[in-house]
Design an enzyme around this catalytic site. Structure first.
Site, PDB file in Angstrom:
ATOM      1  N   CYS A  70       0.833  -1.208   0.000  1.00  0.00           N
ATOM      2  CA  CYS A  70       0.000   0.000   0.000  1.00  0.00           C
ATOM      3  C   CYS A  70       0.870   1.260   0.000  1.00  0.00           C
ATOM      4  O   CYS A  70       1.725   1.433   0.880  1.00  0.00           O
ATOM      5  CB  CYS A  70      -0.913   0.010   1.234  1.00  0.00           C
ATOM      6  N   ASN A 156     -14.052   9.075  -0.679  1.00  0.00           N
ATOM      7  CA  ASN A 156     -14.709   7.925  -1.290  1.00  0.00           C
ATOM      8  C   ASN A 156     -14.358   6.711  -0.442  1.00  0.00           C
ATOM      9  O   ASN A 156     -13.180   6.465  -0.189  1.00  0.00           O
ATOM     10  CB  ASN A 156     -14.211   7.684  -2.720  1.00  0.00           C
ATOM     11  N   HIS A 167      -6.563   1.852   1.887  1.00  0.00           N
ATOM     12  CA  HIS A 167      -6.160   2.610   3.076  1.00  0.00           C
ATOM     13  C   HIS A 167      -7.137   3.764   3.313  1.00  0.00           C
ATOM     14  O   HIS A 167      -7.583   4.412   2.368  1.00  0.00           O
ATOM     15  CB  HIS A 167      -4.753   3.171   2.869  1.00  0.00           C
ATOM     16  N   HIS A 169      -8.488   7.071   3.438  1.00  0.00           N
ATOM     17  CA  HIS A 169      -7.982   8.335   2.930  1.00  0.00           C
ATOM     18  C   HIS A 169      -9.090   9.086   2.201  1.00  0.00           C
ATOM     19  O   HIS A 169     -10.124   8.528   1.855  1.00  0.00           O
ATOM     20  CB  HIS A 169      -6.811   8.115   1.970  1.00  0.00           C
ATOM     21  N   GLN A 171      -9.603  12.920  -0.434  1.00  0.00           N
ATOM     22  CA  GLN A 171      -8.921  13.742  -1.427  1.00  0.00           C
ATOM     23  C   GLN A 171      -9.384  15.192  -1.321  1.00  0.00           C
ATOM     24  O   GLN A 171     -10.424  15.483  -0.724  1.00  0.00           O
ATOM     25  CB  GLN A 171      -9.200  13.221  -2.837  1.00  0.00           C
TER      26      GLN A 171
END
Length: 353
Positions: A70, A156, A167, A169, A171
């Site tokens: 990852c 998302n 992972h 996260h 944006q």
């Protein structure tokens, strides 16, 4: 919060946001990376009046790597990632495969935690507050770039949504234009003010929803409700009760309460369909007022806009997804199979014990 800015091997900016003021971040990116080359271009659709980002370089972006490869996990002695350090609280960095770049804006990745197997809902209130502070700081910094008119922070979650990295996260997109969805809201604001002699549409909607049956959660400073005309099977809008145009304008009381309300909301989303279901896929999207000129919206100002977060899932029931078919994709007319009142009722039913 301590903020430390550094550069990755290919020149992209990376920023650590730490809970402890004495944290030292001096790790160097040891990867042999060439400088990133992007092909982002924004084209205007003459018929629809909106804009499309053309970004062919994204075809080669990382796609569902195994957990031990990852790129969003901390680096180790034998595996180097996008984060040079061996640990982190919250990290933001320029996307290696951006949809927008240069004069066409900017795209950043926000890593909520170094724990690969966690989700936003697993964060502590202190960690969630740090993410909020990072979103706020990035909104401020990106708004000062000459090419940026609007800053969009979002997450998302889930392969069903199209996520290619597991992972936890999100944006941040910094657009060089006011997005079509925001423009629709601004036009509705202007029309409502004209029709009512000055009333603010956001204030009117919140007053109506607060008195209705679709409220899901309410705190002293925030309220969450399923909107009257929800587009998605389970869709919740989260607003601060005091209207502000963006994350920068939230006061300390609202910032303190936000993690309590938002974490509970996310945990309820994970309980909608029962414990036997996979984690609920969702999109969480912050709507902030544009920083560009608003002359085309008949006198509407930034202060007329109301910061809010829209959270929705494409799962309509256990094992079934809501697909955007002919009416939605072809004509932008949504058809919702779940009555908003029932969705709100269900989200109240799954409250934490």
């Amino acid at each position: 919060m301590k903020k430390t800015s550094t550069r990755l091997a290919d020149g992209r900016e990376l920023i650590y946001y730490d809970l402890r003021d004495d944290t030292v971040r001096d790790a160097v990116d040891r990867r042999p990376l060439d400088r990133t080359i992007t092909t982002s271009e924004v084209r205007r659709d003459a018929l629809l009046g909106d804009s499309v980002a053309i970004a062919s370089h994204r075809q080669s972006r990382t796609y569902h790597p195994p957990a031990d490869e990852c790129p969003l996990c901390p680096s180790t002695s034998d595996r180097l990632s996008e984060i040079p350090d061996s640990s982190y609280d919250v990290v933001v960095f320029e996307n290696r495969f951006p949809s927008l770049a240069g004069d066409s804006g900017r795209c950043e990745v926000v890593c909520f935690t170094s724990d690969h197997d966690a989700s936003f809902a697993d964060l502590t209130e202190e960690q969630a507050r740090l993410v909020l502070d990072a979103w706020t700081d990035r909104t401020s910094e990106l708004s000062h770039l000459p090419s940026v008119e609007q800053v969009f922070c979002f997450e998302n979650r889930g392969e069903e949504i199209g996520v290619t990295l597991g992972h936890p996260h999100g944006q941040i997109y910094a657009y060089p234009f006011t997005t079509p969805r925001t423009a629709l809201m601004l036009r509705s604001l202007a029309a409502h003010r004209e029709a009512t002699g000055g009333e603010n549409l956001f204030d009117a909607v919140l007053e109506q929803e607060l008195a209705g049956e679709r409220v899901v959660l309410e705190g002293e400073h925030w309220m969450a409700f399923v909107p009257h005309a929800a587009h998605w099977p389970y869709e919740v809008h989260l607003y601060p009760k005091r209207r502000v145009p963006d994350l920068l304008a939230l006061d300390e009381a609202a910032r303190t309460e936000f993690p309590q309300i938002y974490l509970e909301l996310l945990r309820r989303f994970d309980r909608i369909f029962g414990s036997g279901e996979p984690p609920t896929p969702y999109i969480a999207a912050w709507h902030q007022a544009p920083f560009g000129a608003l002359e085309e919206f008949d006198g509407v100002t930034r202060d007329d806009f109301a910061l809010h977060l829209e959270l929705f899932t494409i799962r309509r029931t256990s094992g079934k997804l809501k697909f955007l078919a002919g009416s939605e994709s072809g004509m932008n007319v949504f058809i919702n199979d779940v009555p908003p009142e029932r969705a709100a009722e269900r989200l109240r039913e799954v409250a934490s014990s």
